[in-house]
Structures are given as structure tokens and as C-alpha cells.
Design an enzyme around this catalytic site. Structure first.
Site, short mmCIF file in Angstrom:
data_model
loop_
_atom_site.label_atom_id
_atom_site.label_comp_id
_atom_site.label_asym_id
_atom_site.label_seq_id
_atom_site.Cartn_x
_atom_site.Cartn_y
_atom_site.Cartn_z
N CYS A 330 1.35 2.38 -5.29
CA CYS A 330 2.24 1.24 -4.99
C CYS A 330 2.24 0.26 -6.16
O CYS A 330 2.74 0.58 -7.22
CB CYS A 330 1.82 0.59 -3.67
SG CYS A 330 3.13 -0.42 -2.92
N HIS A 427 0.90 5.12 0.49
CA HIS A 427 -0.40 4.66 0.97
C HIS A 427 -0.93 5.61 2.05
O HIS A 427 -0.16 6.22 2.78
CB HIS A 427 -0.29 3.27 1.59
CG HIS A 427 -0.08 2.18 0.61
ND1 HIS A 427 -1.05 1.75 -0.26
CD2 HIS A 427 1.00 1.39 0.39
CE1 HIS A 427 -0.57 0.75 -0.99
NE2 HIS A 427 0.66 0.52 -0.61
#
Length: 485
Positions: A330, A427
Site C-alpha cells: 500500500c 493488505h
């Protein structure tokens, strides 16, 4: 009829989230339909819900304890700090605004309405709702317009039990002092108290419990011994992530970013006995290791500047020259690219800044947040990968042609020509046992293919049993009050 009880704390970090998770699992095992609820949470560690929003990760764990999918109504107001004085405000799973702390009070009437709406909707499919407070009701300077503790409890007419933390010392003052400063109407809403995190022989505190009960007129619900397995549950705060240095193990270094976010990627790694995971605090260089994992960030550009200020960019370049591996997830993925552009000023003034230059990609920040659960596969091992995306920005560039994950026939992520530097937005990918083992073995680790999910479930069961042996749980259930629509 649905009933509800609220767990508040005599201070921050007294263990409310863990207590609620354990209570959820206990009462769910008694055959009740239990739901967790936290009106307001402040955390950059969020989870993507089954209904397409985001909530605090603690409430996602509590939902797991109840045996139900997480939904946005479990945490209708989530504050995600972006600076020392401002936070992004998430309401019922979606971004509402970014506000300064002093301007937040003006939103509270609107937010209380959203909290009550979510609470009553959640209660429709439950026998018991266990509500978690935030901080402490003793912060009476925040009582006016409060939606996190007594303000919500009063508006929803929910009884309260109060938890104190003996590990910090001064637990008698915590609990008795809370009674002393509360408005009498708020104090009367508290039906009982408990003491958490006791080390040693709990009978040594019998007199302390008697004294607290005498000075507060609250029922003594019990003393909870220190729960040694707490570190095996997904952490809510980066400070709760245990570094696990192990001699001879495959070494993973994780720089602790100022606004680190969605760091649940670390939990399965920390749990693997074949791995040594070290969270590197500011002021320390990145050590010689096998893998540098750059985690997510709530403010990527600011955290990239802090990364450079620590000299970690120099350490990272040396790590790559030595043949080390790098993974950015991310915000960490965005940092690894050539540039990060923020044309709309989402993270400060509009600007373009240079990235770390280890991946040939560029990121442009966009106002629309990407929120989704993702099912993909690892191309190298052909193992399934599941996780979630929660980010601003789109990343493109030549190295995305070597995307090492595939979703619905499309490559995702990016990889440099050497194959040693990778990034992706996904994630939670290391929660998949087969993928985690395959990925790390490619890097030279003797990773074990343990059942991480089963381990978390087992610890939740242990936690429920731990509370059952420490607290008067039938009395706590009897203190719950009816939810009036």
C-alpha cells in the site's frame, strides 16, 4: 428482546478491546447472537467490511469472536489521524471529511445520530450487543457532545461496566477517582467494575476490590489475570506488535512509520517461529536483514519524508545492493516508485515528490478511496491470496507489467527486473498459510505452513475461558439493559 452492555475504561489502553472480544466469544459460545459495537474509534488500522466500508480492526476481530462478518454498523465513526491536529472522519464506512480537532465538536450531533442509527440497526439481528467505549469517561472536559462514552450510553440508555488496569499502578485511584469526577447521573449508569492485567496471586487484591466497591457502590465483577496469549491476537496498535528476534531465523525489518496503517500484515509473520520480525523505531538504522517490509501509511508523502530524514533510504539502498529483498504494501508500495503526485492536495499542498526509485512506477493520489476485498493468486506458486485494498491513489508504470499477483486475469502489483523488489496494494495477504509459506521460501526462509486463522480462533477460545474463570459473567449479563428502538 435485544440487550446491551457497555465496557468503558478508567483510562486508555486498559484492555477494553480484548475484554470485549473475550466477552463476545464467551456469550456467543452460550448460544447468543452477539454483536460488537464501538460508536467512535480512533485508529489507522482499519478493516474492509463485508458491506464495502471500513471500520477499526479491533471491531473486525470482535466480529470474528462473535462468528459473524464485520459490517460498518459495528463502528460507525472511525477517526484516522493524518496530522497531530487533524483526522479523516469515516462515517458508516465512508469518508466524510478531514477536520481539525477543534472543529470536530461541530460534527458531533450529526455523528451521534449516525451512531444511534447503526446501533439500533445492528441490534435488530442480535440477542446481545457489547459496546466498547473509547479513552475514559473520566475525561469530563470532553463530556459535552460526547459520543464515545457516557454521551452515547445516555443517548442509547445502555448500562456500563468500568475496567481498570492494575499493571499501570494506581488502579484504586483510577476507579474511585472516576466515580469522584463523574456527574452523579453518569456514575449511576455504571453497574460494576473489574480490574484487568493482574500479575501474580489475584487473592492479594481482595482487600483492594472491597475498598473500591465500598467507595463507589459498584458491584465487584472480578480480577482478570494477565493474559499471556494476547500477543497472538491481531494487534490494534503498532506498539502491540512484538518484535520477535530469533537466532538464525530469516530476518524481516519493518520501519515504524509515523502514520503506519493497516499493519495486520505483520501478525502472521510475527507468529511464525521460523521468522524474526523486528519493528525498527525512529532513531535506529535499518539492520542487515533478509527482507525489508515497508508497511502501509495514512499519509504516504509525509511518511516518505520522515523515512528519508531517518536515513532509511540510504539503508534501504545498501540493503538492495547486498542482494536483500524488499516488499512495499500500500503506502510502502507507493514510496518505492519514481514519483508520488498529489494534484488535489489530499495530503497537504498539491505537489509531486520523488519516491525511493526502486520500482519503475508512479502514483497519482485521487480523492476516491479504493475499498474492496480481493481474491487473487500468486503467479509464482499458483497459490490463492486473499486480502483487502484500502487506499487513495493509482499506481502505473513499466514494472506493473511484471505484476506478481493475478486477479480475474489481470496482473496486479509490480516487480523490478531482478525480482527482489516488489510492491502491491493488497493488505492481509500473509494470513493465507500456503501463500505465506511459498512466498517466504522463494526468499530463502524455512517458513512453516501453520494454520494462522485456526491459531487466532484458538486464542479467542482461550480468552473466553480466561474471562470465564475470572469474572462473574452471569452477573455481567444480568446487568445488560434492553435496547429500546
Amino acid at each position: 428482546m435485544t440487550r446491551a452492555i457497555m465496557v468503558q475504561g478508567a483510562g486508555s489502553n486498559v484492555g477494553k478491546s480484548m475484554l470485549v472480544a473475550g466477552l463476545c466469544r464467551h456469550f456467543a459460545r452460550q448460544g447468543l447472537r452477539v454483536r460488537p459495537f464501538k460508536p467512535q474509534n480512533m485508529s489507522n488500522n482499519a478493516a474492509v467490511t463485508a458491506d464495502g466500508g471500513e471500520i477499526g480492526r479491533a471491531q473486525a476481530l470482535q466480529a470474528l469472536a462473535c462468528g459473524v462478518p464485520p459490517v460498518v454498523d459495528m463502528n460507525p465513526v472511525l477517526l484516522k489521524p493524518e496530522t497531530e491536529t487533524g483526522s479523516q472522519v469515516i462515517v458508516q464506512g465512508q469518508r466524510l471529511a478531514t477536520v481539525k480537532a477543534r472543529d470536530y465538536a461541530a460534527l458531533k450531533p450529526q455523528l451521534l445520530a449516525a451512531c444511534l442509527d447503526s446501533f439500533h440497526r445492528l441490534a435488530r439481528d442480535a440477542d446481545l450487543v457489547i459496546v466498547e467505549g473509547a479513552g475514559s469517561p473520566a475525561e469530563i472536559n470532553l463530556r459535552a457532545g460526547d459520543i464515545a462514552n457516557m454521551g452515547f450510553a445516555e443517548a442509547a440508555d445502555v448500562p456500563v461496566i468500568l475496567a481498570g488496569d492494575i499493571d499501570r499502578g494506581g488502579v484504586i485511584a483510577q476507579l474511585v477517582g472516576t466515580k469522584a469526577v463523574l456527574d452523579p447521573r453518569d456514575a449511576a449508569r455504571i453497574k460494576g467494575f473489574l480490574v484487568n492485567k493482574f500479575r501474580g496471586d489475584v487473592t492479594l487484591f481482595d482487600e483492594g476490590m472491597t475498598q473500591i466497591a465500598a467507595r463507589t457502590d459498584w458491584a465487584a465483577l472480578g480480577v482478570v489475570p494477565w493474559f499471556t496469549e494476547a500477543h497472538r491476537l491481531p494487534a490494534e496498535d503498532i506498539l502491540d506488535i512484538r518484535s520477535t528476534p530469533r537466532a538464525g531465523a530469516f530476518r524481516i525489518a519493518v520501519p515504524r512509520l509515523t502514520r503506519i496503517a493497516n499493519f495486520d500484515d505483520l501478525d502472521p509473520l510475527s507468529a511464525d517461529p521460523a521468522l524474526s520480525v523486528e519493528v525498527i523505531s525512529p532513531g535506529r538504522p535499518l539492520p542487515v536483514c533478509d527482507l525489508v517490509l515497508i508497511p502501509g501509511s495514512k499519509t504516504t508523502i509525509a511518511d516518505l519524508a520522515a523515512f528519508r530524514a531517518e536515513g532509511w533510504d540510504i539503508d534501504l539502498a545498501a540493503h538492495v545492493r547486498r542482494g536483500g529483498h524488499v516488499l512495499g504494501i500500500c503506502g510502502g508500495y507507493q514510496m518505492l516508485g519514481q514519483t508520488i503526485s498529489d494534484p488535489d492536495g489530499l495530503e497537504g499542498p498539491p505537489r509531486t515528490v520523488p519516491g525511493l526509485g526502486l520500482l519503475d512506477v508512479a502514483t497519482v493520489m485521487r480523492p476516491q478511496k479504493h475499498l474492496s476485498r480481493v481474491t487473487a493468486r500468486d503467479l509464482a506458486s499458483d497459490t490463492p491470496v486473499t486480502g483487502y485494498e484500502i487506499h487513495l491513489g493509482d499506481t502505473t508504470g513499466p514494472d506493473t507489467a511484471r505484476g506478481w499477483l493475478e486477479r480475474a486475469g489481470t496482473r496486479i502489483g509490480a516487480e523490478d527486473p531482478s525480482g527482489r523488489v516488489r510492491g502491491c496494494y493488497l493488505h492481509g495477504l500473509f494470513s493465507g498459510d500456503a501463500f505465506r509459506a511459498a512466498y517466504l521460501r522463494r526468499l530463502g526462509a524455512q517458513a512453516t505452513e501453520g494454520d494462522y486463522g485456526a491459531g487466532v480462533e484458538a486464542v479467542l477460545d482461550q480468552l473466553a475461558g480466561h474471562l470465564d474463570g475470572s469474572l462473574d459473567l452471569p452477573l455481567i449479563l444480568s446487568m445488560s439493559g434492553p435496547v429500546i428502538p
